[in-house]
Structures are given as C-alpha cells and as structure tokens.
Design an enzyme around this catalytic site. Structure first.
Site, short mmCIF file in Angstrom:
data_model
loop_
_atom_site.label_atom_id
_atom_site.label_comp_id
_atom_site.label_asym_id
_atom_site.label_seq_id
_atom_site.Cartn_x
_atom_site.Cartn_y
_atom_site.Cartn_z
N GLU A 122 13.47 21.87 -3.35
CA GLU A 122 14.69 22.64 -3.55
C GLU A 122 15.33 22.20 -4.85
OE1 GLU A 122 18.89 23.87 -1.30
OE2 GLU A 122 17.43 22.56 -0.32
N PHE A 136 17.79 26.40 -8.88
CA PHE A 136 17.53 27.84 -8.87
C PHE A 136 17.19 28.36 -7.48
CE2 PHE A 136 16.99 27.16 -13.44
CZ PHE A 136 17.66 28.26 -13.95
N ASP A 182 15.61 23.24 -19.26
CA ASP A 182 15.69 22.20 -18.22
C ASP A 182 14.37 21.42 -18.14
OD1 ASP A 182 16.88 20.69 -16.25
OD2 ASP A 182 16.44 22.10 -14.64
#
Length: 335
Positions: free
Chosen positions: A55, A58, A172
């Site tokens: 998780e 996004f 990222d």
C-alpha cells in the site's frame, strides 16, 4: 559548467524504441486492455487481504490471476487521484501504457467502473522491493557489490529513458518503488502517476511530490523538474552503497541523515566507512569512490549543478570521466 571526456571503445547499449502517444486505448502496436470490475473481483478473490501486496500513497496493490492463468498486480487508486472525466483518465493511462523499457514495470491495462479506477501491471514473480533487500535482508542475505552496481545502472537507464524518450518526470524515485525481479533486474514502478494529480492541485502537489528524505530542495517551493529525479536518485545511490535508509533516527546524531553523514566522511577522506558492513570489505575501492562522487553531484542544492540522468548513467558505466567536484550543500548544517 559540466565537462566530460568520453572514453573510446564504449557504446551505449541502452535499448531504444519509438513511443507513439495516443488518447485512445490503442496506439500503433500497443493495445491497452480494459477489464471489468467483475474480472478484477474474480482475479483477486474480491480483493482478499491475503492478496494484498503493498500500500502506497497512490493506493493499494493486489496480486491477481485471470481465468486464463495470466498473473498481474492491480493498483486500486486512492479516490483523491480519480479523474471525474473518464475519457481524461483513459488518455492519461494510454500515455503511461505506451512507455516501455526493460527497467520499467510494464502497465498492462486498466479498469474504470462507477467510482473505482484501477491500473494493472505485469506481475514480477519473486519480485521484491529494493528497500527490503537493502534494509531488511532475509536470513542475512547481502547483495554483492557487483549486483548493487548493476541495479544502480539499471535504475539510471530506466530514469534516463523516462526523461529523454518518454518525457516523464517520475517524482518519487525511492527504494520501495524499485522492484527487483528474480534475475536481479531493477524495475521502476509508479512512473507517470503524477499525471493523475488533479489539475487544480498541480502546484500544491508538486510542493509535496516525493517521499521525505528523497525530495529535492526546490520541490518544496513548487518547482518539479527532471533534476528532482536526479536528486532522488543520488540519495538512492547512497542507500545502495551503504545498505541503510537515508534517515535512521536511532543512530548517533551525526549519522542520522545519510547525505549529511556522507559529506562528513567525504571531507575527512573516509568515505569507505560508508560502505555496507555486510560486504565485509569485498568491493573495489575505485568503484566506491566513483559511486559516492556521483551521488554527491546528484544531491547538489543547485539544480544547475546537478547532472542530467544521461550523464549520470554514462558516469556510472564508465563511459564518461568525471571532471567536476561537488560543492557542500548550504542546506547542510554542522562542521
């Protein structure tokens, strides 16, 4: 100013292919598969907890398997990244789908139904996040120096492809977004997802794009360029060399922040102390010096002082000689 001298007898072996962007579900030789929500429910056993892989910011990632045996990873996007206009979402996804490289996780398809939006990616059998291999190795497993550099070069090639060929800023780059397959080939995930940010929030989100510890100084001011990815890669390269996270609050104060600690060792001429102790001194010192030198160039405060990824890749592979030296960032405190 950057000066490079190219070494003879070396050539760029980075695979290239043309990319055709399209707002439709098909583009040239590419065809974006669209799945129904029922398909995904069946493939993931109704998104059972045991099917959940990870998780992130996004959304949630699940493992799925279609009736024909095709395995995939499905990302259930967080509602804040949904596009109200489904045609816009399809266009954005088609652009991501057209991006393909051996060091990128391949997007297979999508699902748009009611209030849910999903992205389907290739499933990497026995794939593991680089963060787990570096920071939480199983049973004392340690990546060799050669494997670490192969991984670093593969990541550099993937990011360079995003910048030069796909014209995509990842936003990222971090260890948990790099998946290592069973052959230790690095695959960059979550690229192109910044295009899913709401248009009205693009400035706000650019200020908070990325993950703490990897974020370039200018991003906090709303300036997101390809050089932000270069900065993040520099931090990641130091993590690959050291085998530790860029922020370790439980360590002695002077070593808590990896970049700051690296600078201290660099200025004292003791950079070999940065290397992961699990390697037991089994590494070529010249390659360690080169990797750390490149990482410090990538993490310069000034955007203009950082190299482009094409230069980073060439320096890592030894195709270019390094003829510039990093300057101590003004953002670092202490002697």
């Amino acid at each position: 100013m950057w000066w490079f001298r190219r070494r003879r007898g070396r050539r760029d072996d980075r695979p290239k292919r043309s990319i055709a962007m399209s707002s439709s579900s098909s583009s040239g030789d590419y065809k974006l598969a669209c799945y129904s929500y029922t398909d995904l429910q069946s493939a993931t056993e109704n998104f059972a907890p045991e099917k959940k892989i990870d998780e992130g910011k996004f959304g949630e990632l699940y493992k799925g398997e279609l009736s024909d045996g095709t395995k995939f990873a499905v990302k259930k996007l967080s509602s804040k990244y949904h596009k109200e206009d489904h045609s816009v979402f399809a266009s954005d996804v088609s652009s991501i789908f057209a991006v393909e490289h051996p060091n990128l996780v391949k997007l297979m398809g999508c699902c748009i139904e009611a209030d849910e939006q999903f992205l389907l990616y290739e499933f990497l059998e026995n794939g593991r996040p680089l963060s787990r291999l570096l920071f939480n190795p199983d049973n004392g497993e340690c990546l060799s120096w050669q494997t670490r550099m192969t991984i670093a070069i593969g990541i550099a090639r993937g990011v360079n492809y995003l910048h030069e060929e796909a014209h995509v800023i990842h936003g990222d780059i971090q260890a948990s977004n790099i998946i290592i397959d069973e052959n230790f080939t690095p695959k960059i995930s979550d690229f192109g997802l910044t295009s899913l940010l709401p248009d009205e929030d693009s400035y706000i989100n650019s200020r908070f794009s990325g993950t703490l510890g990897y974020i370039a100084p200018e991003v906090a001011q709303g300036k997101l360029t390809d050089k932000a990815d270069v900065f993040s890669f520099g931090v990641l390269l130091l993590e690959i060399v050291s085998g530790r996270n860029n922020f370790e609050p439980d360590l002695p104060m002077e070593t808590v922040f990896l970049v700051q600690w690296t600078w201290k060792l660099y200025e004292q001429g003791k950079v070999l102390e940065l290397v992961d102790p699990l390697l037991n001194n089994d590494f070529p010192e010249e390659e360690v010096f080169r990797a750390i030198h490149i990482a410090l160039l990538c993490t310069q405060d000034s955007v203009k002082s950082r190299p482009h990824m094409v230069q980073v890749r060439a320096m890592l592979t030894g195709d270019w000689e390094i003829s510039v030296f990093p300057s101590r960032p003004g953002s670092l405190t202490g002697p």
